[in-house]
Design an enzyme around this catalytic site. Structure first.
Site, PDB file in Angstrom:
ATOM      1  N   TYR A 135       0.782  -1.203  -0.056  1.00  0.00           N
ATOM      2  CA  TYR A 135       0.248  -0.057   0.228  1.00  0.00           C
ATOM      3  C   TYR A 135       0.588   1.224   0.017  1.00  0.00           C
ATOM      4  O   TYR A 135       0.481   2.287  -0.566  1.00  0.00           O
ATOM      5  CB  TYR A 135      -1.019   0.079   1.382  1.00  0.00           C
ATOM      6  N   LYS A 190       2.456 -15.273   2.947  1.00  0.00           N
ATOM      7  CA  LYS A 190       2.679 -15.936   1.742  1.00  0.00           C
ATOM      8  C   LYS A 190       4.081 -16.385   1.480  1.00  0.00           C
ATOM      9  O   LYS A 190       4.832 -15.964   0.309  1.00  0.00           O
ATOM     10  CB  LYS A 190       2.045 -15.012   0.427  1.00  0.00           C
ATOM     11  N   ASP A 222      -3.859 -17.894   0.815  1.00  0.00           N
ATOM     12  CA  ASP A 222      -4.942 -18.524  -0.108  1.00  0.00           C
ATOM     13  C   ASP A 222      -5.492 -19.701   0.648  1.00  0.00           C
ATOM     14  O   ASP A 222      -6.790 -19.619   0.730  1.00  0.00           O
ATOM     15  CB  ASP A 222      -4.094 -19.212  -1.413  1.00  0.00           C
ATOM     16  N   ASP A 246      -6.659  -6.751   4.084  1.00  0.00           N
ATOM     17  CA  ASP A 246      -7.763  -5.861   3.563  1.00  0.00           C
ATOM     18  C   ASP A 246      -8.870  -6.882   2.960  1.00  0.00           C
ATOM     19  O   ASP A 246      -9.895  -6.891   3.020  1.00  0.00           O
ATOM     20  CB  ASP A 246      -7.111  -5.004   2.350  1.00  0.00           C
ATOM     21  N   ASP A 250     -12.689  -8.408   4.740  1.00  0.00           N
ATOM     22  CA  ASP A 250     -13.946  -8.201   4.078  1.00  0.00           C
ATOM     23  C   ASP A 250     -14.555  -9.745   4.028  1.00  0.00           C
ATOM     24  O   ASP A 250     -15.789  -9.852   4.185  1.00  0.00           O
ATOM     25  CB  ASP A 250     -13.676  -7.762   2.567  1.00  0.00           C
TER      26      ASP A 250
END
Ligand code: IPM
Ligand code: MG
Length: 355
Positions: A135, A190, A222, A246, A250
């Site tokens: 970001y 990851k 994942d 992020d 959600d």
């Protein structure tokens, strides 16, 4: 205690108005000052985060934030888009620790798209690092490729990066939060592909050695995305980077069936914080008086708890919200048969009354 009230765009103004009513109904001495942010500030001052708004935010003990954004600003250059206001506040105030609880309220079990038995009693805390990662990493931009699959072609790039202190401080936040809960942390990375997240995993593991009473496990992002819908109750505290956080927050919000119910807190190292609902500005329903104000009202409760040291007042708000749900009052987003459909303002009034 001073609060900067930044309603923003879309439904932001409607929901924040109800949270302000609730705060005023408490016997807590709060000074509140309102300012424009996001698209509304761009219209009035030509910038989504004007100097005056930033100054107010910096001086306040806490910020109550609504939401920013509207499709009509999508064509603006990036620096002037409403989203830059929230990113700018995070950066300028150093709000690196983002708490996003995903709690399934007993009364709303039926509102989730998952089977009731998977989510009844769900209580996860996602801790998202908020001021680093891809970001904010530099450099970023567009250029002509010198290598890769298509040398000479136009390309765009961003930089994913984390420094040791950035990872250490968010890891401490997660372990300390876990100590107040079920003493389990899942760190999401990851590491199988990305250098940044192998480093993340190594540093979180090191910090974890200082918390022998907390159980730490690691999961690739994942797999975490899959496990969140397969067996969400297996998670307790989840800590991850800005980008993965992020996305996963959600996903976790939707497990509860009601993103309109979920508050969030973003804190810096002096416990100054920005409090906002986890949902966005929802321009499609703005001005209709039908938005759910409960996430913002619950964010005000988090604000009282984390930044203003008013635990009793925080619990009063949370109990009042439980009570209105128990009474069967529902805005459209959480409505189900047999309940009473209410407007944004009626929901606010009901919470004030329950207080
Ligand atoms: C969030 C939002 C923001 C983010 C946007 C509005 C910049 O999606 O708070 O999750 O990506 O962090
Ligand atoms: Mg998001």
């Amino acid at each position: 205690m001073k609060i900067a009230v930044l309603p923003g765009d879309g439904i932001g103004t409607e929901i924040v108005a109800q949270a302000v009513r609730v705060l005023k109904a408490l016997e807590v001495p709060l000074e509140m000052e309102t300012a424009l942010v996001g698209g509304a500030a761009y219209e009035a001052h030509g910038h989504p985060l004007p100097e005056s708004t930033l100054k107010l935010a910096k001086e306040a003990d806490a910020i109550l934030f609504g939401a920013v954004g509207d499709w009509k600003y999508d064509k603006l250059e990036r620096a002037l888009r409403p989203e830059q206001a929230i990113l700018g506040l995070r950066k300028h105030l150093g709000l690196f620790a983002n708490f996003r609880p995903a709690i399934c309220y007993e009364q709303l079990v039926g509102a989730s798209s998952l089977k009731p038995e998977l989510i009844a009693g769900l209580d996860i805390l996602i801790i998202r690092e908020l001021t680093g990662d891809i970001y904010f990493g530099q450099p970023r931009g567009r250029r002509t490729a010198v290598d890769g699959h298509f040398p000479g072609a136009e390309e765009a790039f961003d930089t994913m990066r984390y420094s040791r202190p950035e990872i250490e401080r968010i890891a401490h936040v997660a372990f300390q939060a876990a100590r107040k809960r079920s003493k389990r942390v899942t760190s999401v990375d990851k590491a199988n592909v990305l250098e940044t997240f192998q480093f993340w995993k190594d540093v979180v593991t090191e910090v974890g050695q200082q918390y022998p009473d907390v159980e730490l496990d690691h999961m690739y992002v994942d797999n975490a995305a899959m496990q969140l819908v397969r067996a969400p109750k297996k998670f307790d505290v989840v800590v991850t980077g800005n980008m993965f956080g992020d996305i996963l927050s959600d996903e976790a919000a939707m497990l509860t069936g009601s993103i309109g119910m979920l508050p969030s807190a973003s804190l810096n190292s002096s416990n100054q914080g920005l409090y906002e609902p986890s949902h966005g500005s929802a321009p499609d329903i703005a001005g209709k008086g039908i938005a759910n104000p409960l996430a913002t009202i619950l964010s005000a409760a988090m604000m009282l708890r984390f930044s203003l040291n008013q635990e009793v007042a925080a619990q009063r708000i949370e109990a009042a919200v439980q009570k209105v749900l128990q009474q069967g009052l529902r805005t459209g987003d959480i409505y189900s048969e047999g309940c009473t459909r209410v407007s944004t303002e009626e929901m606010g009034s009901a919470v004030v009354k329950a207080l």
